[in-house]
Design a protein around this motif. Structure first.
Motif, PDB file in Angstrom:
ATOM      1  N   CYS A 583      32.666  40.379 -35.546  1.00 15.06           N
ATOM      2  CA  CYS A 583      31.954  41.558 -36.060  1.00 15.06           C
ATOM      3  C   CYS A 583      32.863  42.514 -36.814  1.00 15.06           C
ATOM      4  N   THR A 584      34.066  42.101 -37.149  1.00 14.87           N
ATOM      5  CA  THR A 584      35.035  42.776 -38.022  1.00 14.87           C
ATOM      6  C   THR A 584      35.561  44.103 -37.481  1.00 14.87           C
ATOM      7  N   GLU A 585      35.498  44.334 -36.163  1.00 12.82           N
ATOM      8  CA  GLU A 585      36.062  45.583 -35.649  1.00 12.82           C
ATOM      9  C   GLU A 585      37.374  45.393 -34.894  1.00 12.82           C
ATOM     10  N   ILE A 586      37.771  44.146 -34.610  1.00 14.30           N
ATOM     11  CA  ILE A 586      38.976  43.888 -33.829  1.00 14.30           C
ATOM     12  C   ILE A 586      40.100  43.448 -34.770  1.00 14.30           C
ATOM     13  N   THR A 587      41.271  44.058 -34.594  1.00 14.81           N
ATOM     14  CA  THR A 587      42.434  43.704 -35.427  1.00 14.81           C
ATOM     15  C   THR A 587      43.642  43.541 -34.512  1.00 14.81           C
ATOM     16  N   ALA A 763      37.781  50.613 -31.036  1.00 12.77           N
ATOM     17  CA  ALA A 763      37.142  49.747 -32.024  1.00 12.77           C
ATOM     18  C   ALA A 763      35.648  50.033 -31.955  1.00 12.77           C
ATOM     19  N   ILE A 764      35.019  50.152 -33.105  1.00 10.12           N
ATOM     20  CA  ILE A 764      33.585  50.465 -33.135  1.00 10.12           C
ATOM     21  C   ILE A 764      32.808  49.181 -33.401  1.00 10.12           C
ATOM     22  N   ALA A 765      32.151  48.690 -32.377  1.00 10.77           N
ATOM     23  CA  ALA A 765      31.381  47.444 -32.440  1.00 10.77           C
ATOM     24  C   ALA A 765      29.949  47.725 -32.906  1.00 10.77           C
ATOM     25  N   PRO A 766      29.189  46.678 -33.260  1.00 11.06           N
ATOM     26  CA  PRO A 766      27.818  46.900 -33.747  1.00 11.06           C
ATOM     27  C   PRO A 766      26.858  47.476 -32.705  1.00 11.06           C
ATOM     28  N   THR A 767      27.053  47.167 -31.424  1.00 17.72           N
ATOM     29  CA  THR A 767      26.230  47.667 -30.295  1.00 17.72           C
ATOM     30  C   THR A 767      24.742  47.401 -30.458  1.00 17.72           C
ATOM     31  N   ALA A 768      24.365  46.345 -31.172  1.00 25.93           N
ATOM     32  CA  ALA A 768      22.948  46.152 -31.467  1.00 25.93           C
ATOM     33  C   ALA A 768      22.102  46.064 -30.209  1.00 25.93           C
ATOM     34  N   THR A 769      22.587  45.368 -29.179  1.00 22.21           N
ATOM     35  CA  THR A 769      21.782  45.198 -27.970  1.00 22.21           C
ATOM     36  C   THR A 769      21.988  46.329 -26.979  1.00 22.21           C
ATOM     37  N   ILE A 770      23.232  46.744 -26.751  1.00 19.66           N
ATOM     38  CA  ILE A 770      23.434  47.787 -25.748  1.00 19.66           C
ATOM     39  C   ILE A 770      22.869  49.125 -26.214  1.00 19.66           C
ATOM     40  N   GLN A 867      42.147  50.174 -34.231  1.00 19.43           N
ATOM     41  CA  GLN A 867      41.604  48.900 -34.712  1.00 19.43           C
ATOM     42  C   GLN A 867      40.674  49.188 -35.893  1.00 19.43           C
ATOM     43  N   ALA A 868      39.438  48.725 -35.879  1.00 27.99           N
ATOM     44  CA  ALA A 868      38.577  48.878 -37.047  1.00 27.99           C
ATOM     45  C   ALA A 868      37.157  49.211 -36.603  1.00 27.99           C
ATOM     46  N   GLN A 869      36.229  49.124 -37.520  1.00 33.10           N
ATOM     47  CA  GLN A 869      34.834  49.449 -37.231  1.00 33.10           C
ATOM     48  C   GLN A 869      33.906  48.475 -37.951  1.00 33.10           C
ATOM     49  N   THR A 886      31.348  50.004 -54.855  1.00 33.33           N
ATOM     50  CA  THR A 886      31.268  50.230 -53.411  1.00 33.33           C
ATOM     51  C   THR A 886      32.467  49.620 -52.691  1.00 33.33           C
ATOM     52  N   TYR A 887      32.770  48.380 -52.988  1.00 30.75           N
ATOM     53  CA  TYR A 887      33.853  47.703 -52.252  1.00 30.75           C
ATOM     54  C   TYR A 887      35.238  48.154 -52.720  1.00 30.75           C
ATOM     55  N   ARG A 888      35.363  48.538 -53.971  1.00 34.96           N
ATOM     56  CA  ARG A 888      36.645  49.135 -54.379  1.00 34.96           C
ATOM     57  C   ARG A 888      36.854  50.468 -53.683  1.00 34.96           C
ATOM     58  N   LEU A 889      35.793  51.249 -53.530  1.00 34.44           N
ATOM     59  CA  LEU A 889      35.910  52.525 -52.832  1.00 34.44           C
ATOM     60  C   LEU A 889      36.326  52.310 -51.381  1.00 34.44           C
ATOM     61  N   ALA A 890      35.752  51.295 -50.725  1.00 39.47           N
ATOM     62  CA  ALA A 890      36.119  50.999 -49.337  1.00 39.47           C
ATOM     63  C   ALA A 890      37.608  50.695 -49.226  1.00 39.47           C
ATOM     64  N   TRP A 891      38.134  49.925 -50.184  1.00 38.70           N
ATOM     65  CA  TRP A 891      39.566  49.612 -50.159  1.00 38.70           C
ATOM     66  C   TRP A 891      40.408  50.853 -50.424  1.00 38.70           C
ATOM     67  N   ARG A 892      40.023  51.620 -51.426  1.00 36.91           N
ATOM     68  CA  ARG A 892      40.806  52.806 -51.772  1.00 36.91           C
ATOM     69  C   ARG A 892      40.836  53.819 -50.638  1.00 36.91           C
ATOM     70  N   ARG A 893      39.772  53.908 -49.879  1.00 32.58           N
ATOM     71  CA  ARG A 893      39.704  54.882 -48.795  1.00 32.58           C
ATOM     72  C   ARG A 893      40.439  54.403 -47.533  1.00 32.58           C
ATOM     73  N   GLY A 894      41.058  53.247 -47.590  1.00 32.08           N
ATOM     74  CA  GLY A 894      41.869  52.793 -46.476  1.00 32.08           C
ATOM     75  C   GLY A 894      41.116  52.101 -45.366  1.00 32.08           C
ATOM     76  N   LEU A 895      39.879  51.683 -45.623  1.00 26.01           N
ATOM     77  CA  LEU A 895      39.150  50.961 -44.590  1.00 26.01           C
ATOM     78  C   LEU A 895      39.833  49.625 -44.312  1.00 26.01           C
ATOM     79  N   LYS A 896      39.786  49.218 -43.064  1.00 25.19           N
ATOM     80  CA  LYS A 896      40.386  47.935 -42.704  1.00 25.19           C
ATOM     81  C   LYS A 896      39.417  46.774 -42.942  1.00 25.19           C
ATOM     82  N   THR A 897      38.150  47.011 -42.684  1.00 27.71           N
ATOM     83  CA  THR A 897      37.166  45.928 -42.783  1.00 27.71           C
ATOM     84  C   THR A 897      35.828  46.492 -43.230  1.00 27.71           C
ATOM     85  N   THR A 898      34.968  45.610 -43.722  1.00 28.08           N
ATOM     86  CA  THR A 898      33.538  45.890 -43.872  1.00 28.08           C
ATOM     87  C   THR A 898      32.787  44.734 -43.209  1.00 28.08           C
ATOM     88  N   TYR A 899      31.503  44.922 -43.016  1.00 27.54           N
ATOM     89  CA  TYR A 899      30.696  43.930 -42.300  1.00 27.54           C
ATOM     90  C   TYR A 899      29.597  43.448 -43.242  1.00 27.54           C
TER      91      TYR A 899
END
Length: 955
Positions: A583-587, A763-770, A867-869, A886-899
């Motif tokens: 889910c792209t939140e663990i590094t 780490a911020i997980a999706p938490t869809a079920t919980i 970690q990541a989110q 959108t994805y260039r902005l995510a990189w420029r802002r220092g995000l580690k991952t997207t989902y």
């Protein structure tokens, strides 16, 4: 009899479907109809066709041409009606005669047969009036219930009324009589105990769309069904209890539950050695009342312990079983179990799904995520696939780094042949994930990562396509790009990019930042001089565009960034982060000897805000207890492979996240698309980070530092907020927000003095079920819609934004027309003129919010997270340009991952014509109008792919 319509009474001669018992007909196997007198008869679809034919001929005439036309129309309508009825049939495969007539009415209006429909509606109303006049009070036939043993006993209407009365107690704007009336309509003589328990639940569910509190009513009625099931199982004879009665019996039940669970080999016998008197006395039965229907049904279907299909675990026993399982090694384990129980059952914090599944059982595999790196040899590859199976068996989500596996055309020394590349092995990994489905609790799931310089990257991009050679497709496995900063810099500069096979460039796998750039450029120079066997040069921008095209077309591969994950990693002294997780939140670091493991849980942010802002005192208490629980997971955990145990005990990482972010914004009256929301994302995550790190320091003082602490960024006094500077330096002076409000200086001092218990804390997980269990919005997500049908492994559920309903009620705007408008506009308030602009901004849905706001908020959070989110990005009208920005902005802002990238689906909330059914709209008035009008109609479907029951992000 003549079928001509009388001018003054146009509907008086239209036959009522299925009322007449005459005619042999053809029964539909397995389905039954409940008559108005309570009798049950086989469902006969041919009677619908006969009745429709008579109705059409009565309205349109009986000439030959009309008859042929009517025959074709009726055949199609009958098929629609039967499909609609069988889809909505209850667990007993029965439906009321009124349901049949509702579907006939709906089919006529859908088909725009307005004259027939109008006449039909008037006829039904006339017959209803006649029946009302004919009914004599006290003459209704007595009904009986059939017990599990086959005995007929009088149906206890008094108890039914008591249970419904308890269910509505203390809730505003709900009616016991409305539920009882709908329930009685579906009762019949000889009804089974299971059907009787289900009837009021189904009755209450139909009302959720008009009043969100009926979601709680439905849950309480489900609770009565669960109590009967559990108590009967434990007693070995029919038993039941109301909520009030259960409050007195919960302690006795709990002791019997533990004993039976141990006997059934479902509960760890060590739980039986707790002081059960003390534990049972701490149970809070009233907390059974706080569930919404979706939450409790999810627990019932997938979490509660069961033996031979019978659930015998009640909600508070469930939470206490998990709490006891997490307190097994505490000194005063009863006190800690009670502390953990109170936190879990309050919904202030919720442990992850594997912890809830398995804590306190014989196989306590409590960890959520496992990360592996796959070697470049046959033994290593198939060991990795076997490891996937073992890890997935007990509910683990997997992330595999495949970058080391040599590419297509590379030389194989052992056979003097050429490699088929990484794709055939990915196909095997895909099929393994399907075969190991966690005992049916949820689908086995894995994500494959590949670095952007790998020679097979273009084939990797195609893995999820529905065209091409199916042997080189992985339709069920997630994929993600592991993107170096150098590639993004080449994209920005419109430069070239060279693809290599990793057997010729082995260093690249373990390098990042400036060291990666230097090695990569050296290999490029070597290739230019003819010193490389397998390589290919492409335009970086073309490859980037293809990555985004595949992301839009197939949803994969996701875009994740290698350099910020490694440069800011607290553990970079001990290894390399080669991928994220499912889910792209663990590094976390991986190697041949270490499989990274992470243990997750999430703070319910809504529970920690007041009108005045964040409740820091409550949050500090919640986080301290939550971190202790997560740390305990590491020692209690059942490890299926030794590499996972070795890694987890050495580094002790945990991942504390948040959920209910948008709920918290709405409680604070802050629109998601605003600078205030970005500031709150910053403030709230700073608080969680501060308290999580502080709690880990306290645990280190009590229990000792994690073994690999020395040399870490922590040991150097570099906290997550400080590591932002390291990324800025690596990128040549990039600007990131570094503002802070809390006393970080004193925390730096404490970290250096006492050390850390955990290498990673957040780490911020999706938490869809919980988040469903807790009744809040998932993770950091904006709401998908304010009214929609959510689909998951437990079925379809009407979901209404209760906060919006409260605000609309306060302004006198909540009525049936508003419900209809919300459905018509797919849960969006933006196009409803009656709704004021401030509420439109506050309750804007995901596709009404520019993705840039999500990225800006995520960027502020990222500076506090080690970690990541899991960051889903919503783009209502995707275009190449928009995705690129959108994805260039995510990189420029220092995000580690997207989902996931989310775009609008062709399916929407159901817009239909019936009142009294879950997820439908009343438009009878339109049919009765003098001028027929078309009713907007979309056939029932899932709200969107983001509610895919097969998707781990939605579970």
């Amino acid at each position: 009899m003549t079928l001509a319509l009388e001018a003054e009474r146009p509907s008086s001669r239209i036959p009522e479907p299925l009322v007449s018992a005459s005619g042999a007909g053809t029964a539909t196997p397995g389905f039954q109809v409940i008559r108005r007198n309570g009798a049950v008869t086989p469902f006969d679809a041919s009677k619908i066709a006969v009745a429709l034919t008579k109705a059409f001929l009565a309205v349109e005439g009986t000439n030959a041409a009309a008859s042929r036309r009517v025959h074709d129309i009726v055949a199609g309508l009958t098929e629609q009606i039967v499909t609609g009825l069988t889809r909505r049939a209850d667990a007993g495969r029965t439906f009321h005669v009124e349901d049949v007539q509702d579907q006939v009415e709906l089919a006529l209006m859908r088909g725009e047969h307005h004259k027939v429909a109008r006449a039909y509606v008037l006829y039904r109303e006339e017959r209803a009036r006649e029946r009302a006049v004919a009914v004599v009070p006290g003459t209704a036939p007595a009904l009986h219930m059939t017990t599990g043993e086959g005995m007929r006993v009088p149906l206890d209407e008094a108890r039914l009324a008591t249970v419904v009365g308890e269910a509505v107690a203390g809730l505003a704007d709900v009616s016991a009589e409305a539920i009882l009336s709908e329930t009685r309509r579906n009762l019949y003589d000889g009804i089974s105990a299971d059907e009787l328990a289900l009837a009021p639940i189904l009755a209450a569910r139909t009302l959720i769309e008009t009043e969100p509190n009926y979601a709680k009513v439905s849950a309480r009625l489900l609770g009565d069904k669960l109590r009967r099931e559990a108590l009967t199982f434990l007693a070995g004879r029919p038993e039941q209890a109301t909520q009030a009665e259960m409050a007195e019996r919960y302690a006795d039940y709990f002791r019997a539950y533990v004993a039976r669970g141990i006997e059934e080999e479902l509960i760890d016998p060590e739980l039986g050695r707790f002081d059960l008197e003390r534990i049972a006395a701490a149970l809070l039965p009233e907390r059974d009342l706080q569930f919404d229907y979706l939450g409790l049904q999810t627990l019932y279907d997938r979490y509660f312990l069961h033996a031979r299909g019978t659930r015998f675990e009640l909600p508070q026993a469930f939470f206490m079983r998990v709490a006891m399982g997490l307190a097994l090694r505490e000194v005063d384990r009863e006190a800690r179990a009670i502390e953990f129980y109170r936190l879990l059952s309050s919904f202030d914090f919720m442990a992850s799904t594997p912890t809830l599944f398995n804590a306190g059982t014989l196989r306590p595999q409590l960890s959520s995520c496992f990360l592996t790196t796959v070697p470049d040899d046959l033994d290593g590859i198939f060991k990795s696939i076997k490891d996937n199976a073992l890890l997935a068996k007990y509910s683990g989500g997997l992330g595999n780094d495949w970058t080391r596996v040599r590419g297509l055309g590379a030389h194989i020394k052992g056979t003097n042949g050429e490699s088929q590349g990484v794709v055939p092995f990915l196909k095997v990994a895909n099929d393994t994930a399907i075969a190991v489905n966690q005992g049916g609790k949820r689908k086995g799931a894995v994500c494959a990562y590949l670095e952007t310089w790998h020679i097979d990257i273009e084939e990797f991009l195609d893995l999820r396509k529905n065209t091409g050679d199916d042997r080189r497709r992985t339709h069920d496995m997630n994929t993600a790009n592991w993107v170096p900063d150098l590639f993004m810099q080449r994209v920005e500069a419109d430069g070239s990019w060279t693809l290599f096979s990793p057997d010729e460039t082995p260093e690249l796998h373990d390098l990042y930042g400036p060291a990666f750039r230097d090695a990569y450029e050296a290999y490029e120079a070597k290739a230019a001089q003819g010193g490389m066997k397998v390589f290919r040069t492409v335009r970086a921008l073309d490859l980037w565009r293809r990555m985004l095209t595949m992301l839009f077309e197939t949803g994969h591969p996701w875009v994740t960034f290698k350099d910020p994950c490694n440069i800011r990693s607290p553990q970079r002294h001990a290894g390399v982060v080669h991928s994220s997780n499912l889910c792209t939140e663990i590094t976390l670091n991986t190697s041949n000897d270490e499989v990274a493991v992470c243990n997750l849980g999430s703070v319910n942010l809504l529970a920690h805000v007041t009108r005045d802002g964040l409740d820091h005192a409550r949050l500090a208490c919640t986080v301290a207890t939550a971190m202790r629980m997560l740390d305990n997971v590491i020692d209690i955990n059942f490890y299926t492979i030794p590499e996972a145990r070795r890694s987890n005990l050495k580094h002790r990482p945990v991942g504390l996240g948040i959920m209910g972010f948008q709920d918290a914004l709405q409680a604070l009256r802050i629109p998601y698309a605003s600078d205030d929301a970005v500031r709150f994302a910053d403030e709230s995550m700073e608080a969680v980070s501060f308290h999580a790190i502080s709690a880990s320091v306290d645990l280190a003082a009590e229990r000792g530092r994690y073994p690999s602490f020395e040399g870490s960024l922590w040991s150097q006094g570099v906290l997550p907020i400080d590591s932002v500077e390291l990324l800025a330096q690596a990128r040549g002076g990039a600007e990131f927000d570094r503002s802070a409000t809390l006393d970080w200086e004193s925390l730096h001092t404490r970290v250096k003095a006492s050390g850390m218990r955990n290498s990673n804390c957040m780490a911020i997980a999706p938490t869809a079920t919980i988040s469903n269990i807790c009744g809040v919005s998932q993770s950091i997500e904006p709401a998908y819609q304010n009214l929609f049908v959510k689909s998951n492994m437990s079925g379809d559920f009407t979901v209404v934004n209760a906060a919006l309903v409260r605000d609309l009620k306060a302004r006198g705007l909540w009525d049936e027309v508003m419900v209809s408008d919300l459905k018509y506009y797919d849960g969006s308030v933006g196009q409803i003129d009656r709704i004021p602009d401030d509420l439109k901004a506050l309750y804007a849905t995901a596709f009404e919010i520019d993705a840039a706001w999500l990225i800006e908020a995520a960027s502020r959070r990222q500076k506090w997270i080690d970690q990541a989110q899991s960051l889903n990005l919503y783009v209502a009208n995707p275009s190449g340009r928009k995705l690129d920005e959108t994805y260039r902005l995510a990189w420029r802002r220092g995000l580690k991952t997207t989902y996931y990238l989310r775009s609008r689906s062709a399916t929407h909330v159901e817009k239909s014509t019936l009142k009294g059914t879950d997820g439908k709209l009343n438009a009878v008035s339109a049919v009765l109008a003098a001028v027929p009008i078309a009713v907007p109609e979309i056939v029932l479907g899932k709200a969107c792919s983001i509610n895919d029951p097969e998707c781990e992000a939605c579970q």
